[in-house]
Scaffold this motif. Structure first.
Motif, PDB file in Angstrom:
ATOM      1  N   LEU A 118       0.826  -1.205   0.000  1.00  0.00           N
ATOM      2  CA  LEU A 118       0.000   0.000   0.000  1.00  0.00           C
ATOM      3  C   LEU A 118       0.865   1.260   0.000  1.00  0.00           C
ATOM      4  CD1 LEU A 118      -2.741  -1.101   2.568  1.00  0.00           C
ATOM      5  CD2 LEU A 118      -3.027  -0.836   0.098  1.00  0.00           C
ATOM      6  N   ALA A 119       1.964   1.228   0.756  1.00  0.00           N
ATOM      7  CA  ALA A 119       2.873   2.384   0.791  1.00  0.00           C
ATOM      8  C   ALA A 119       3.514   2.595  -0.569  1.00  0.00           C
ATOM      9  CB  ALA A 119       3.936   2.177   1.865  1.00  0.00           C
ATOM     10  N   ALA A 120       3.869   1.496  -1.238  1.00  0.00           N
ATOM     11  CA  ALA A 120       4.469   1.597  -2.573  1.00  0.00           C
ATOM     12  C   ALA A 120       3.466   2.161  -3.581  1.00  0.00           C
ATOM     13  CB  ALA A 120       4.962   0.225  -3.020  1.00  0.00           C
ATOM     14  N   LEU A 121       2.206   1.735  -3.468  1.00  0.00           N
ATOM     15  CA  LEU A 121       1.174   2.272  -4.351  1.00  0.00           C
ATOM     16  C   LEU A 121       0.976   3.762  -4.103  1.00  0.00           C
ATOM     17  CD1 LEU A 121      -1.519  -0.575  -4.250  1.00  0.00           C
ATOM     18  CD2 LEU A 121      -0.134   0.111  -6.231  1.00  0.00           C
ATOM     19  N   ASN A 122       1.002   4.137  -2.825  1.00  0.00           N
ATOM     20  CA  ASN A 122       0.852   5.542  -2.475  1.00  0.00           C
ATOM     21  C   ASN A 122       1.991   6.371  -3.059  1.00  0.00           C
ATOM     22  OD1 ASN A 122       1.242   7.983  -0.423  1.00  0.00           O
ATOM     23  ND2 ASN A 122      -0.881   7.284  -0.236  1.00  0.00           N
ATOM     24  N   ALA A 123       3.181   5.751  -3.163  1.00  0.00           N
ATOM     25  CA  ALA A 123       4.357   6.428  -3.715  1.00  0.00           C
ATOM     26  C   ALA A 123       4.483   6.234  -5.215  1.00  0.00           C
ATOM     27  CB  ALA A 123       5.614   5.925  -3.012  1.00  0.00           C
ATOM     28  N   MET A 124       3.473   5.610  -5.827  1.00  0.00           N
ATOM     29  CA  MET A 124       3.441   5.368  -7.271  1.00  0.00           C
ATOM     30  C   MET A 124       4.600   4.485  -7.735  1.00  0.00           C
ATOM     31  SD  MET A 124       0.717   7.028  -8.049  1.00  0.00           S
ATOM     32  CE  MET A 124       0.746   7.165  -9.833  1.00  0.00           C
ATOM     33  N   ASN A 125       4.978   3.513  -6.892  1.00  0.00           N
ATOM     34  CA  ASN A 125       6.043   2.569  -7.238  1.00  0.00           C
ATOM     35  C   ASN A 125       5.401   1.217  -7.509  1.00  0.00           C
ATOM     36  OD1 ASN A 125       8.263   0.873  -7.414  1.00  0.00           O
ATOM     37  ND2 ASN A 125       9.400   1.919  -5.793  1.00  0.00           N
ATOM     38  N   GLY A 126       5.042   0.969  -8.761  1.00  0.00           N
ATOM     39  CA  GLY A 126       4.290  -0.230  -9.121  1.00  0.00           C
ATOM     40  C   GLY A 126       5.058  -1.522  -8.915  1.00  0.00           C
ATOM     41  N   ASN A 127       6.339  -1.542  -9.257  1.00  0.00           N
ATOM     42  CA  ASN A 127       7.126  -2.775  -9.134  1.00  0.00           C
ATOM     43  C   ASN A 127       7.266  -3.199  -7.671  1.00  0.00           C
ATOM     44  OD1 ASN A 127       7.533  -3.049 -11.891  1.00  0.00           O
ATOM     45  ND2 ASN A 127       9.433  -1.855 -11.876  1.00  0.00           N
ATOM     46  N   ALA A 128       7.547  -2.244  -6.804  1.00  0.00           N
ATOM     47  CA  ALA A 128       7.687  -2.553  -5.373  1.00  0.00           C
ATOM     48  C   ALA A 128       6.353  -3.035  -4.809  1.00  0.00           C
ATOM     49  CB  ALA A 128       8.182  -1.331  -4.614  1.00  0.00           C
ATOM     50  N   ALA A 129       5.265  -2.433  -5.264  1.00  0.00           N
ATOM     51  CA  ALA A 129       3.949  -2.845  -4.785  1.00  0.00           C
ATOM     52  C   ALA A 129       3.638  -4.275  -5.217  1.00  0.00           C
ATOM     53  CB  ALA A 129       2.882  -1.892  -5.327  1.00  0.00           C
ATOM     54  N   GLU A 130       3.934  -4.605  -6.460  1.00  0.00           N
ATOM     55  CA  GLU A 130       3.664  -5.958  -6.943  1.00  0.00           C
ATOM     56  C   GLU A 130       4.498  -6.996  -6.198  1.00  0.00           C
ATOM     57  OE1 GLU A 130       3.534  -8.553 -11.108  1.00  0.00           O
ATOM     58  OE2 GLU A 130       4.323  -6.503 -11.108  1.00  0.00           O
TER      59      GLU A 130
END
Length: 354
Positions: A118-130
């Protein structure tokens, strides 16, 4: 002159053979005796360990509020304690507690990965979120296996709850372990769903566990049996009996848990509200929990269960905060939210004093 003949090779061969056979026989007797003695020692040790763990270790842990220590203990000692099932009776009751706790460890790890996603999505970091989502699903798979193992040991000891018969309980701890086993079944199904894979948990486990809660005294166990049952009603279409209202039952259970100082019903209420998609209700449950822990101390006998409930409520709060702000619930602010309106503060007009 007397002559002495040297013994023949044949005689020597047979003599040596007899000697070896006797030696082998004696060795087998000694070794088999050692094996029998060891088996008795192992069995006695296993029986003592099982009895001590159930009578002292589990109650001692329940009086503690150190969840991390309980998690570490269950993961570290489960193989040792369960191995005694090879030399004595299977420690099914102990297994319920060990694997339920160990499943909670894996689920805690899954929640951490979810927050990272969720934090990665909030930061617009798609690869880290996946990547975090993949790790979350793997951890949920581990949790599902452990919870399901606890459920299987529960059924081995108490009988299959689907048969509809209530067991005869020996004491309060026996009853508590029964309730813990029902919770493990519900958690196994939930973790399997979260993992998006199948480890063989039957889809009707939730309904079976809900019906089996009728074997427990709801008031004695802080409203948790009714809360579990109502949560299943709220989550499974058609499960709610006619004339019942799951969320009214959950509200009543909340009050019982608050008064008893074991706020486990709040967790069930939050889960049901999340499943319904009612964020306002989720927030209300979190606020109620935060207020309750400030005003009512934990039940001394069941501190661990109350601490576990608070940990799970914090996890729900953290999820909301990370989704909306990118960070977890600030320290000391459980029960508050990022968009709360600041309370009006009375001010004094100093111009009149000049």
């Amino acid at each position: 002159m007397t002559h002495f003949r040297n013994p023949s090779r044949k005689a020597l061969f047979y003599g040596c053979r007899v000697h070896n056979l006797v030696a082998a026989f004696m060795a087998s007797v000694v070794l088999s005796g050692c094996g029998a003695v060891n088996h008795v020692m192992y069995k006695t040790t296993g029986d003592v360990m099982q009895g001590f763990s159930r009578g002292h270790t589990v109650p001692f842990l329940m009086e503690s509020n150190d969840l991390a220590m309980g998690c570490a203990m269950s993961e570290a000692t489960a193989p040792l304690l369960m191995s005694f099932g090879r030399v004595t009776n299977e420690p099914d009751q102990l297994a319920v507690m060990l694997y339920l706790s160990a499943g909670g460890c894996a689920e805690e790890e899954a929640r951490e990965h979810e927050l990272a996603a969720l934090a990665a999505l909030n930061a617009m970091n798609g690869n880290a979120a996946e990547d975090a989502m993949i790790r979350q699903k793997r951890a949920h798979t581990v949790a599902a296996r452990r919870y399901y193992t606890a459920w299987q040991h529960h059924n081995a000891h108490y009988g299959n709850p689907a048969d509809g018969e209530c067991p005869d309980f020996d004491d309060d701890m026996d009853e508590f372990i029964y309730m813990a086993g029902l919770l493990s079944g519900l958690q196994a199904l939930n973790a399997q769903i979260q993992s998006t894979s199948s480890i063989g948990v039957p889809a009707n486990v939730g309904s079976i566990a809900a019906r089996a809660t009728s074997c427990l005294d709801n008031e004695k166990w802080w409203g948790a049996p009714m809360a579990l049952r109502a949560t299943v009603w709220a989550m499974i279409p058609g499960a709610q009996p006619e004339g019942e209202d799951a969320f009214e039952r959950l509200a009543i259970a909340d009050n019982q848990g608050e008064v008893a100082g074991v706020r486990l019903p709040h967790v069930f209420h939050a889960i049901a509200a999340l499943n319904k998609g009612d964020e306002a209700m989720v927030r209300s449950v979190i606020r109620d929990h935060a207020e309750s822990i400030e005003t009512t101390p934990s039940n001394e006998q069941w501190r661990f269960v109350d601490a576990m409930a608070t940990d799970m409520i914090v996890a729900v709060s953290d999820r909301l905060w990370v989704e909306n702000t990118g960070h977890r619930t600030p320290m000391g602010q459980l029960g508050s939210f990022w968009d709360d309106q600041a309370e009006a503060v009375e001010t004094m007009d100093l111009d009149d004093l000049l």
